[in-house]
Design an enzyme around this catalytic site. Structure first.
Site, PDB file in Angstrom:
ATOM      1  N   GLY A  51       9.478  19.965  15.217  1.00 10.80           N
ATOM      2  CA  GLY A  51       9.992  21.330  15.381  1.00 10.80           C
ATOM      3  C   GLY A  51      11.002  21.400  16.500  1.00 10.80           C
ATOM      4  O   GLY A  51      11.121  22.420  17.173  1.00 10.80           O
ATOM      5  N   ILE A  52      11.756  20.323  16.690  1.00 11.55           N
ATOM      6  CA  ILE A  52      12.741  20.240  17.792  1.00 11.55           C
ATOM      7  C   ILE A  52      13.801  21.330  17.665  1.00 11.55           C
ATOM      8  O   ILE A  52      14.379  21.764  18.664  1.00 11.55           O
ATOM      9  CB  ILE A  52      13.412  18.836  17.803  1.00 11.55           C
ATOM     10  CG1 ILE A  52      14.215  18.590  19.077  1.00 11.55           C
ATOM     11  CG2 ILE A  52      14.310  18.608  16.596  1.00 11.55           C
ATOM     12  CD1 ILE A  52      13.420  18.198  20.250  1.00 11.55           C
TER      13      ILE A  52
ATOM     14  N   ASP B 271      10.781  26.724  21.085  1.00  9.24           N
ATOM     15  CA  ASP B 271       9.975  25.974  22.055  1.00  9.24           C
ATOM     16  C   ASP B 271      10.402  24.515  22.122  1.00  9.24           C
ATOM     17  O   ASP B 271      10.362  23.890  23.190  1.00  9.24           O
ATOM     18  CB  ASP B 271       8.486  26.047  21.684  1.00  9.24           C
ATOM     19  CG  ASP B 271       7.925  27.445  21.875  1.00  9.24           C
ATOM     20  OD1 ASP B 271       8.686  28.352  22.260  1.00  9.24           O
ATOM     21  OD2 ASP B 271       6.708  27.626  21.644  1.00  9.24           O
TER      22      ASP B 271
ATOM     23  N   ALA C 275       6.197  24.221  12.347  1.00  9.80           N
ATOM     24  CA  ALA C 275       5.315  25.050  11.525  1.00  9.80           C
ATOM     25  C   ALA C 275       6.146  26.091  10.813  1.00  9.80           C
ATOM     26  O   ALA C 275       7.229  26.458  11.274  1.00  9.80           O
ATOM     27  CB  ALA C 275       4.278  25.764  12.394  1.00  9.80           C
TER      28      ALA C 275
ATOM     29  N   SER D 177      -2.196  29.341  17.996  1.00  9.24           N
ATOM     30  CA  SER D 177      -1.637  30.692  18.165  1.00  9.24           C
ATOM     31  C   SER D 177      -2.715  31.743  18.381  1.00  9.24           C
ATOM     32  O   SER D 177      -3.803  31.673  17.792  1.00  9.24           O
ATOM     33  CB  SER D 177      -0.839  31.036  16.906  1.00  9.24           C
ATOM     34  OG  SER D 177      -0.588  32.413  16.856  1.00  9.24           O
TER      35      SER D 177
ATOM     36  N   GLU E  27      -2.752  34.436  17.070  1.00  8.39           N
ATOM     37  CA  GLU E  27      -3.009  35.101  15.786  1.00  8.39           C
ATOM     38  C   GLU E  27      -4.342  34.660  15.187  1.00  8.39           C
ATOM     39  O   GLU E  27      -4.917  35.370  14.362  1.00  8.39           O
ATOM     40  CB  GLU E  27      -1.870  34.794  14.798  1.00  8.39           C
ATOM     41  CG  GLU E  27      -0.542  35.415  15.157  1.00  8.39           C
ATOM     42  CD  GLU E  27      -0.478  36.929  14.889  1.00  8.39           C
ATOM     43  OE1 GLU E  27      -1.201  37.410  14.004  1.00  8.39           O
ATOM     44  OE2 GLU E  27       0.289  37.608  15.582  1.00  8.39           O
TER      45      GLU E  27
ATOM     46  N   TYR F 287      -0.869  32.647   7.878  1.00  6.17           N
ATOM     47  CA  TYR F 287      -0.414  31.886   9.052  1.00  6.17           C
ATOM     48  C   TYR F 287      -1.583  31.637   9.997  1.00  6.17           C
ATOM     49  O   TYR F 287      -1.809  30.505  10.456  1.00  6.17           O
ATOM     50  CB  TYR F 287       0.689  32.667   9.776  1.00  6.17           C
ATOM     51  CG  TYR F 287       1.059  32.111  11.136  1.00  6.17           C
ATOM     52  CD1 TYR F 287       1.872  30.993  11.262  1.00  6.17           C
ATOM     53  CD2 TYR F 287       0.586  32.717  12.307  1.00  6.17           C
ATOM     54  CE1 TYR F 287       2.212  30.477  12.515  1.00  6.17           C
ATOM     55  CE2 TYR F 287       0.925  32.214  13.564  1.00  6.17           C
ATOM     56  CZ  TYR F 287       1.731  31.096  13.667  1.00  6.17           C
ATOM     57  OH  TYR F 287       2.054  30.594  14.911  1.00  6.17           O
TER      58      TYR F 287
ATOM     59  N   HIS G 243       5.786  34.616  22.726  1.00 12.09           N
ATOM     60  CA  HIS G 243       6.703  34.326  23.831  1.00 12.09           C
ATOM     61  C   HIS G 243       8.124  34.282  23.286  1.00 12.09           C
ATOM     62  O   HIS G 243       8.372  33.845  22.177  1.00 12.09           O
ATOM     63  CB  HIS G 243       6.328  33.034  24.562  1.00 12.09           C
ATOM     64  CG  HIS G 243       6.049  31.900  23.659  1.00 12.09           C
ATOM     65  ND1 HIS G 243       4.881  31.774  22.938  1.00 12.09           N
ATOM     66  CD2 HIS G 243       6.798  30.814  23.331  1.00 12.09           C
ATOM     67  CE1 HIS G 243       4.920  30.670  22.227  1.00 12.09           C
ATOM     68  NE2 HIS G 243       6.072  30.073  22.437  1.00 12.09           N
TER      69      HIS G 243
HETATM   70  P1  NAP Z   1      10.221  28.143  15.435  1.00 13.69           P
HETATM   71  O1  NAP Z   1      11.397  28.550  16.280  1.00 13.69           O
HETATM   72  O2  NAP Z   1       9.965  28.881  14.169  1.00 13.69           O
HETATM   73  O3  NAP Z   1      10.400  26.587  15.136  1.00 13.69           O
HETATM   74  C1  NAP Z   1       9.482  25.821  14.413  1.00 13.69           C
HETATM   75  C2  NAP Z   1      10.193  24.664  13.701  1.00 13.69           C
HETATM   76  O4  NAP Z   1       9.323  24.213  12.672  1.00 13.69           O
HETATM   77  C3  NAP Z   1      11.488  25.045  13.000  1.00 13.69           C
HETATM   78  O5  NAP Z   1      12.604  24.907  13.849  1.00 13.69           O
HETATM   79  C4  NAP Z   1      11.535  24.095  11.811  1.00 13.69           C
HETATM   80  O6  NAP Z   1      12.197  22.892  12.125  1.00 13.69           O
HETATM   81  C5  NAP Z   1      10.091  23.808  11.549  1.00 13.69           C
HETATM   82  N1  NAP Z   1       9.691  24.625  10.365  1.00 13.69           N
HETATM   83  C6  NAP Z   1       9.937  25.929  10.163  1.00 13.69           C
HETATM   84  N2  NAP Z   1       9.454  26.343   8.965  1.00 13.69           N
HETATM   85  C7  NAP Z   1       8.915  25.262   8.409  1.00 13.69           C
HETATM   86  C8  NAP Z   1       8.283  25.040   7.181  1.00 13.69           C
HETATM   87  N3  NAP Z   1       8.110  25.999   6.274  1.00 13.69           N
HETATM   88  N4  NAP Z   1       7.867  23.822   6.940  1.00 13.69           N
HETATM   89  C9  NAP Z   1       8.054  22.855   7.845  1.00 13.69           C
HETATM   90  N5  NAP Z   1       8.647  22.996   9.041  1.00 13.69           N
HETATM   91  C10 NAP Z   1       9.076  24.190   9.310  1.00 13.69           C
HETATM   92  O7  NAP Z   1       8.881  28.189  16.286  1.00 13.69           O
HETATM   93  P2  NAP Z   1       8.695  28.353  17.890  1.00 13.69           P
HETATM   94  O8  NAP Z   1       8.819  29.785  18.212  1.00 13.69           O
HETATM   95  O9  NAP Z   1       9.507  27.340  18.579  1.00 13.69           O
HETATM   96  O10 NAP Z   1       7.153  27.972  18.026  1.00 13.69           O
HETATM   97  C11 NAP Z   1       6.730  26.604  18.098  1.00 13.69           C
HETATM   98  C12 NAP Z   1       5.309  26.499  17.581  1.00 13.69           C
HETATM   99  O11 NAP Z   1       4.468  27.375  18.332  1.00 13.69           O
HETATM  100  C13 NAP Z   1       5.137  26.896  16.116  1.00 13.69           C
HETATM  101  O12 NAP Z   1       4.182  26.029  15.565  1.00 13.69           O
HETATM  102  C14 NAP Z   1       4.575  28.304  16.194  1.00 13.69           C
HETATM  103  O13 NAP Z   1       3.777  28.597  15.062  1.00 13.69           O
HETATM  104  C15 NAP Z   1       3.749  28.246  17.465  1.00 13.69           C
HETATM  105  N6  NAP Z   1       3.606  29.510  18.174  1.00 13.69           N
HETATM  106  C16 NAP Z   1       4.698  30.236  18.524  1.00 13.69           C
HETATM  107  C17 NAP Z   1       4.536  31.439  19.212  1.00 13.69           C
HETATM  108  C18 NAP Z   1       5.745  32.251  19.652  1.00 13.69           C
HETATM  109  O14 NAP Z   1       5.559  33.392  20.084  1.00 13.69           O
HETATM  110  N7  NAP Z   1       6.939  31.711  19.617  1.00 13.69           N
HETATM  111  C19 NAP Z   1       3.253  31.893  19.530  1.00 13.69           C
HETATM  112  C20 NAP Z   1       2.152  31.103  19.183  1.00 13.69           C
HETATM  113  C21 NAP Z   1       2.343  29.908  18.512  1.00 13.69           C
HETATM  114  P3  NAP Z   1      13.072  22.058  11.051  1.00 13.69           P
HETATM  115  O15 NAP Z   1      13.601  23.001  10.020  1.00 13.69           O
HETATM  116  O16 NAP Z   1      14.157  21.437  11.876  1.00 13.69           O
HETATM  117  O17 NAP Z   1      12.166  21.039  10.480  1.00 13.69           O
END
Ligand code: NAP
Length: 322
Positions: free
Chosen positions: A11-12, A16, A85, A128, A130, A152, A182
């Site tokens: 998820g680079i 995050d 994710a 999460s 959630e 989710y 966040h």
């Molecule tokens: P994000 O911006 O949505 O990035 C997650 C990355 O996962 C995407 O850049 C994508 O990378 C990959 N991805 C997205 N949809 C996908 C799918 N359907 N199948 C496979 N890969 C997929 O998430 P984030 O905000 O950085 O959060 C990082 C992690 O923390 C996630 O697991 C999220 O669920 C969890 N989280 C986030 C929050 C928050 O508030 N931000 C809170 C709690 C938990 P590619 O397309 O390059 O593969």
């Protein structure tokens, strides 16, 4: 001199992933970033932070055990941060099978490879808030019972339990960071705060008339992505693996965030339209956590000023939208 550590971040391309990369580069790590499919969008956020050229990007489908095994045996990372994710709650109601499939099997594949082949690799899982759903007692802590109420949340609860299983039954150094919402300037527009700010800035600039939003009478615990990613690293440096809640410790009404943004930009709140079709089938009314365990055991610190994050996001948006 200590050997340079290698971190592999799935998820680079996400919010995050970018901030964690920046933080680990400052700590002198080599970083391998995983994406499903490479395009110029993969490195958009890394580029914005000025670190695109310092990270080695690899394409890999985390559902494909064989190619994942090949990659991990080749790279032998010291630490894996699993951030990939399908991360939108709203989208998960439209794509329940895809969300649950990806968000669980990807974690199982990573844990199983570590168990069988890489016993010294430490593992961080992005769990999460959630997962808790509507709870009887706030604040939520690490012992609060899980009650997931979206596809989710079910996917995250399932992988959270796998992390615990691999830690307790197979002695894998696996940790879950249970992160509450966040935000940052790198947040994607399909999430509430960024959608709100983008819409408000477009109204301010005369590019759009109204802003359509969902339920504003709910409360969430919001924090700063830049500070939260530090806790991920701290978990993997601790003496023993464990799960930690990472949150601000208080909740804010979405309506108050809307008011702050509209007041900051000095625009008329009558331009907000509430559309009930945006309301979630099972909505969590109020949620906030306790960050005491992370503060006590990891020495993680958080000063809890979400308005400063909002201001940065508004200013960034004012520069980006023309
Ligand atoms: P994000 O911006 O949505 O990035 C997650 C990355 O996962 C995407 O850049 C994508 O990378 C990959 N991805 C997205 N949809 C996908 C799918 N359907 N199948 C496979 N890969 C997929 O998430 P984030 O905000 O950085 O959060 C990082 C992690 O923390 C996630 O697991 C999220 O669920 C969890 N989280 C986030 C929050 C928050 O508030 N931000 C809170 C709690 C938990 P590619 O397309 O390059 O593969």
């Amino acid at each position: 001199m200590n050997k340079k550590k290698t971190a592999l971040i799935t998820g680079i391309s996400g919010q995050d992933g970018a901030y964690l990369s920046k933080y680990l580069l400052e700590k002198n790590y080599d970083i391998i970033g995983i994406t499903r499919s490479y395009s110029s969008n993969t490195t958009l956020k890394l580029r914005k932070l000025g670190i695109e050229n310092q990270i080695k990007i690899e394409e890999c489908d985390l559902l494909d055990y064989a190619s994942l095994l090949n990659l991990l045996l080749n790279k032998k990372p010291d630490e894996i941060y699993n951030l990939a994710a399908q991360s939108s709650v709203g989208l998960s109601f439209n794509q329940p099978i895809g969300t649950i499939q990806f968000n669980t099997i990807s974690v199982l594949n990573l844990l199983e490879i570590i168990r069988q082949f890489l016993p010294n690799t430490k593992f961080y899982q992005a769990s999460s808030s959630e997962m808790f759903g509507n709870v009887a007692h706030l604040p939520i802590n690490e012992n609060t019972v899980l009650n997931p109420s979206s596809p989710y949340a079910i996917s995250k609860a399932s992988s959270h339990m796998m992390v615990k299983l691999y830690r307790e039954s197979y002695h894998v150094f696996s940790c879950s960071g249970i992160l509450f919402n966040h935000e940052s300037v790198l947040r994607d527009e399909n999430f509430f705060v960024k959608k709100l700010i983008n819409g408000a800035v477009r109204i301010k600039k005369g590019l759009q008339e109204n802003l359509v939003l969902g339920n504003l009478d709910i409360k969430r615990d919001f924090g700063n992505s830049i500070e939260y990613v530090k806790a991920m690293h701290m978990m993997l440096q601790a003496d023993k693996p464990d799960d930690f809640i990472i949150c601000s410790g208080k909740s804010i009404f979405l309506r108050d965030i809307v008011d702050f943004v509209f007041d900051f930009l000095q625009i008329d709140k009558n331009k907000i339209i509430i559309d009930k079709s945006f309301f979630r089938p099972a909505e969590i009314i109020d949620i906030y956590g306790s960050n005491q365990k992370a503060k006590n055991l990891l020495n993680w610190d958080y000063d809890n000023d979400f308005n400063s994050v909002l201001k940065l996001m508004i200013e960034d948006c004012m520069n980006e939208i023309n």
